[in-house]
Scaffold this motif. Sequence first.
Motif, mmCIF file in Angstrom:
data_model
loop_
_atom_site.group_PDB
_atom_site.id
_atom_site.type_symbol
_atom_site.label_atom_id
_atom_site.label_comp_id
_atom_site.label_asym_id
_atom_site.label_seq_id
_atom_site.Cartn_x
_atom_site.Cartn_y
_atom_site.Cartn_z
ATOM 1 N N UNK A 13 51.666 43.993 36.314
ATOM 2 C CA UNK A 13 50.323 44.566 36.159
ATOM 3 C C UNK A 13 49.241 43.895 36.999
ATOM 4 N N UNK A 14 49.525 42.729 37.590
ATOM 5 C CA UNK A 14 48.511 42.036 38.390
ATOM 6 C C UNK A 14 48.986 41.891 39.833
ATOM 7 N N UNK A 15 48.039 41.850 40.748
ATOM 8 C CA UNK A 15 48.386 41.713 42.167
ATOM 9 C C UNK A 15 48.940 40.315 42.451
ATOM 10 N N UNK A 16 49.667 40.217 43.544
ATOM 11 C CA UNK A 16 50.211 38.930 43.978
ATOM 12 C C UNK A 16 49.078 37.933 44.213
ATOM 13 N N UNK A 17 47.969 38.424 44.774
ATOM 14 C CA UNK A 17 46.829 37.559 45.054
ATOM 15 C C UNK A 17 46.221 37.017 43.765
ATOM 16 N N UNK A 18 46.108 37.875 42.745
ATOM 17 C CA UNK A 18 45.563 37.430 41.457
ATOM 18 C C UNK A 18 46.479 36.383 40.833
ATOM 19 N N UNK A 19 47.780 36.622 40.877
ATOM 20 C CA UNK A 19 48.741 35.668 40.313
ATOM 21 C C UNK A 19 48.659 34.328 41.029
ATOM 22 N N UNK A 20 48.529 34.371 42.346
ATOM 23 C CA UNK A 20 48.420 33.128 43.117
ATOM 24 C C UNK A 20 47.122 32.400 42.768
ATOM 25 N N UNK A 21 46.029 33.139 42.667
ATOM 26 C CA UNK A 21 44.741 32.549 42.319
ATOM 27 C C UNK A 21 44.804 31.895 40.941
ATOM 28 N N UNK A 22 45.407 32.578 39.968
ATOM 29 C CA UNK A 22 45.518 32.028 38.616
ATOM 30 C C UNK A 22 46.355 30.758 38.615
ATOM 31 N N UNK A 23 47.381 30.721 39.456
ATOM 32 C CA UNK A 23 48.189 29.510 39.582
ATOM 33 C C UNK A 23 47.372 28.351 40.129
ATOM 34 N N UNK A 24 46.518 28.620 41.112
ATOM 35 C CA UNK A 24 45.638 27.581 41.655
ATOM 36 C C UNK A 24 44.688 27.083 40.577
ATOM 37 N N UNK A 25 44.153 28.033 39.813
ATOM 38 C CA UNK A 25 43.206 27.698 38.758
ATOM 39 C C UNK A 25 43.837 26.767 37.723
ATOM 40 N N UNK A 26 45.110 27.018 37.436
ATOM 41 C CA UNK A 26 45.793 26.253 36.393
ATOM 42 C C UNK A 26 45.923 24.772 36.729
ATOM 43 N N UNK A 27 45.960 24.432 38.001
ATOM 44 C CA UNK A 27 46.120 23.031 38.390
ATOM 45 C C UNK A 27 44.858 22.451 39.026
ATOM 46 N N UNK A 28 43.790 23.251 39.063
ATOM 47 C CA UNK A 28 42.541 22.792 39.673
ATOM 48 C C UNK A 28 41.945 21.627 38.897
ATOM 49 N N UNK A 29 41.298 20.741 39.612
ATOM 50 C CA UNK A 29 40.589 19.630 38.963
ATOM 51 C C UNK A 29 39.105 19.959 38.809
ATOM 52 N N UNK A 30 38.633 20.947 39.574
ATOM 53 C CA UNK A 30 37.239 21.389 39.472
ATOM 54 C C UNK A 30 37.182 22.884 39.768
ATOM 55 N N UNK A 31 36.373 23.591 39.006
ATOM 56 C CA UNK A 31 36.172 25.028 39.228
ATOM 57 C C UNK A 31 34.675 25.279 39.283
ATOM 58 N N UNK A 32 34.254 25.936 40.347
ATOM 59 C CA UNK A 32 32.853 26.336 40.498
ATOM 60 C C UNK A 32 32.852 27.828 40.774
ATOM 61 N N UNK A 33 31.953 28.556 40.122
ATOM 62 C CA UNK A 33 31.951 30.006 40.261
ATOM 63 C C UNK A 33 30.524 30.524 40.276
ATOM 64 N N UNK A 34 30.223 31.391 41.216
ATOM 65 C CA UNK A 34 28.932 32.065 41.298
ATOM 66 C C UNK A 34 29.193 33.530 41.010
ATOM 67 N N UNK A 35 28.529 34.089 40.008
ATOM 68 C CA UNK A 35 28.713 35.495 39.660
ATOM 69 C C UNK A 35 27.390 36.225 39.701
ATOM 70 N N UNK A 36 27.388 37.350 40.382
ATOM 71 C CA UNK A 36 26.181 38.152 40.510
ATOM 72 C C UNK A 36 26.224 39.402 39.636
ATOM 73 N N UNK A 37 27.406 39.770 39.141
ATOM 74 C CA UNK A 37 27.550 41.031 38.422
ATOM 75 C C UNK A 37 28.035 40.855 36.990
#
Length: 180
Positions: free
Chosen positions: A83-107
Amino acid sequence: LGNELLRLREEAGLTQAEVGKILWSSGTTVHRMEQGRSQIKGPQIESLLRALRIDDQKLLEHLVRLAAISQDGEQPYDRYRESLSTEALQFFGYEEVATAIRDLQLVLVPGLLQTDDYAREVIRSVQGITGDIEGFLSSRKDRQQKVIYRADPPTMSFMLDEAVLYRPFGSAAIMAEQLR
Protein backbone atom coordinates in the motif's frame (compact mmCIF):
# COMPACT_ATOMS: atom_id res chain seq x y z
CA LEU A 1 24.62 3.61 7.95
CA GLY A 2 25.88 4.49 4.49
CA ASN A 3 25.62 8.20 5.21
CA GLU A 4 27.55 7.78 8.46
CA LEU A 5 30.29 5.79 6.73
CA LEU A 6 30.54 8.45 4.02
CA ARG A 7 30.74 11.21 6.65
CA LEU A 8 33.49 9.41 8.60
CA ARG A 9 35.47 8.69 5.44
CA GLU A 10 35.26 12.29 4.24
CA GLU A 11 36.17 13.67 7.68
CA ALA A 12 39.26 11.44 7.63
CA GLY A 13 40.13 12.68 4.14
CA LEU A 14 40.23 9.16 2.70
CA THR A 15 39.18 7.85 -0.69
CA GLN A 16 36.86 4.92 -1.11
CA ALA A 17 39.82 2.85 -2.32
CA GLU A 18 41.80 3.66 0.84
CA VAL A 19 38.88 2.64 3.06
CA GLY A 20 38.51 -0.48 0.90
CA LYS A 21 42.06 -1.49 1.80
CA ILE A 22 41.32 -0.97 5.50
CA LEU A 23 38.29 -3.25 5.19
CA TRP A 24 40.08 -5.80 2.96
CA SER A 25 37.70 -4.85 0.22
CA SER A 26 37.57 -2.59 -2.83
CA GLY A 27 36.69 1.04 -3.39
CA THR A 28 33.68 -0.13 -5.39
CA THR A 29 32.43 -2.15 -2.42
CA VAL A 30 32.89 0.88 -0.14
CA HIS A 31 30.91 2.95 -2.65
CA ARG A 32 28.09 0.37 -2.55
CA MET A 33 28.20 0.39 1.28
CA GLU A 34 27.89 4.17 1.33
CA GLN A 35 24.96 3.96 -1.09
CA GLY A 36 23.24 1.32 1.08
CA ARG A 37 23.50 -1.33 -1.64
CA SER A 38 26.06 -3.52 0.11
CA GLN A 39 26.11 -4.64 3.72
CA ILE A 40 28.84 -3.87 6.21
CA LYS A 41 29.29 -6.07 9.26
CA GLY A 42 30.07 -5.10 12.84
CA PRO A 43 33.71 -6.30 12.74
CA GLN A 44 34.31 -4.19 9.62
CA ILE A 45 32.91 -1.15 11.40
CA GLU A 46 35.18 -1.80 14.38
CA SER A 47 38.21 -2.12 12.04
CA LEU A 48 37.30 1.08 10.25
CA LEU A 49 36.89 3.08 13.47
CA ARG A 50 40.21 1.74 14.78
CA ALA A 51 41.95 2.66 11.52
CA LEU A 52 40.43 6.14 11.67
CA ARG A 53 41.53 6.39 15.33
CA ILE A 54 37.99 7.01 16.50
CA ASP A 55 37.50 5.80 20.05
CA ASP A 56 33.82 6.59 20.60
CA GLN A 57 31.96 3.65 22.11
CA LYS A 58 28.57 5.29 21.62
CA LEU A 59 29.27 5.84 17.91
CA LEU A 60 30.47 2.25 17.56
CA GLU A 61 27.31 0.92 19.22
CA HIS A 62 25.13 3.15 17.02
CA LEU A 63 26.84 2.00 13.81
CA VAL A 64 26.75 -1.67 14.81
CA ARG A 65 23.02 -1.30 15.58
CA LEU A 66 22.45 0.22 12.13
CA ALA A 67 24.45 -2.62 10.56
CA ALA A 68 22.33 -5.19 12.40
CA ILE A 69 19.14 -3.51 11.15
CA SER A 70 20.47 -3.46 7.58
CA GLN A 71 21.36 -7.16 7.71
CA ASP A 72 17.98 -8.22 9.02
CA GLY A 73 16.20 -9.68 6.01
CA GLU A 74 12.92 -8.08 6.96
CA GLN A 75 12.68 -4.35 6.60
CA PRO A 76 10.80 -2.37 9.26
CA TYR A 77 7.79 -1.55 7.09
CA ASP A 78 7.61 -4.65 4.85
CA ARG A 79 4.01 -5.36 5.80
CA TYR A 80 2.99 -2.06 4.16
CA ARG A 81 4.80 -2.80 0.89
CA GLU A 82 1.51 -3.35 -0.97
CA SER A 83 0.00 0.00 0.00
CA LEU A 84 2.96 2.41 0.28
CA SER A 85 5.49 3.54 -2.31
CA THR A 86 9.08 2.34 -2.23
CA GLU A 87 10.15 5.93 -1.54
CA ALA A 88 7.81 6.20 1.47
CA LEU A 89 9.08 2.89 2.86
CA GLN A 90 12.68 4.01 2.44
CA PHE A 91 11.94 7.36 4.09
CA PHE A 92 10.23 5.65 7.05
CA GLY A 93 13.27 3.41 7.43
CA TYR A 94 15.53 6.47 7.59
CA GLU A 95 13.21 8.05 10.13
CA GLU A 96 13.38 4.97 12.34
CA VAL A 97 17.14 5.28 12.84
CA ALA A 98 17.42 9.07 12.70
CA THR A 99 19.05 10.86 15.60
CA ALA A 100 17.37 14.17 14.72
CA ILE A 101 14.22 15.03 12.79
CA ARG A 102 13.35 18.53 11.62
CA ASP A 103 10.21 19.22 9.62
CA LEU A 104 8.68 22.35 8.09
CA GLN A 105 5.00 22.02 7.17
CA LEU A 106 2.99 24.61 5.31
CA VAL A 107 -0.24 22.66 4.79
CA LEU A 108 -0.73 19.86 7.33
CA VAL A 109 0.28 18.75 10.79
CA PRO A 110 3.31 16.45 10.26
CA GLY A 111 2.42 12.76 10.00
CA LEU A 112 4.43 11.86 13.10
CA LEU A 113 2.25 14.22 15.15
CA GLN A 114 -1.16 13.41 13.69
CA THR A 115 -3.93 11.97 15.84
CA ASP A 116 -5.86 9.01 14.41
CA ASP A 117 -8.95 11.05 13.53
CA TYR A 118 -6.97 13.90 11.95
CA ALA A 119 -4.89 11.39 9.96
CA ARG A 120 -8.06 9.61 8.82
CA GLU A 121 -9.45 12.91 7.48
CA VAL A 122 -6.15 13.80 5.77
CA ILE A 123 -5.91 10.36 4.17
CA ARG A 124 -9.49 10.60 2.94
CA SER A 125 -9.56 14.23 1.76
CA VAL A 126 -5.99 15.08 0.73
CA GLN A 127 -4.63 11.75 -0.43
CA GLY A 128 -7.98 10.75 -1.93
CA ILE A 129 -7.89 7.24 -0.51
CA THR A 130 -11.28 5.70 0.06
CA GLY A 131 -10.32 2.02 0.32
CA ASP A 132 -8.11 0.73 3.10
CA ILE A 133 -7.87 3.89 5.21
CA GLU A 134 -7.29 1.83 8.34
CA GLY A 135 -4.26 0.19 6.68
CA PHE A 136 -2.72 3.59 6.02
CA LEU A 137 -3.61 4.67 9.53
CA SER A 138 -1.95 1.53 10.89
CA SER A 139 1.28 2.41 9.09
CA ARG A 140 1.18 5.93 10.55
CA LYS A 141 0.67 4.61 14.10
CA ASP A 142 3.43 2.06 13.57
CA ARG A 143 5.71 4.88 12.41
CA GLN A 144 4.93 6.94 15.51
CA GLN A 145 5.73 3.96 17.74
CA LYS A 146 9.03 3.24 15.99
CA VAL A 147 10.18 6.86 15.97
CA ILE A 148 8.65 8.88 18.80
CA TYR A 149 8.23 6.16 21.39
CA ARG A 150 11.40 4.14 20.81
CA ALA A 151 13.90 3.64 23.64
CA ASP A 152 16.26 6.33 22.32
CA PRO A 153 14.04 8.75 20.36
CA PRO A 154 15.50 11.35 18.02
CA THR A 155 15.61 15.04 18.81
CA MET A 156 12.59 16.45 16.99
CA SER A 157 11.77 19.97 15.86
CA PHE A 158 8.64 20.89 13.93
CA MET A 159 7.81 24.25 12.38
CA LEU A 160 4.28 24.86 11.15
CA ASP A 161 2.82 27.66 9.11
CA GLU A 162 0.14 29.31 11.26
CA ALA A 163 -2.42 28.47 8.57
CA VAL A 164 -2.01 24.77 9.47
CA LEU A 165 -3.64 25.54 12.81
CA TYR A 166 -6.69 27.08 11.13
CA ARG A 167 -7.09 24.68 8.19
CA PRO A 168 -9.81 22.26 9.28
CA PHE A 169 -9.67 18.55 8.56
CA GLY A 170 -12.80 16.93 9.89
CA SER A 171 -14.96 18.33 12.65
CA ALA A 172 -14.15 20.99 15.21
CA ALA A 173 -13.72 18.22 17.78
CA ILE A 174 -11.14 16.46 15.58
CA MET A 175 -9.20 19.73 15.14
CA ALA A 176 -9.40 20.53 18.86
CA GLU A 177 -7.99 17.08 19.74
CA GLN A 178 -5.24 17.44 17.13
CA LEU A 179 -4.22 20.84 18.47
CA ARG A 180 -4.18 19.50 22.05
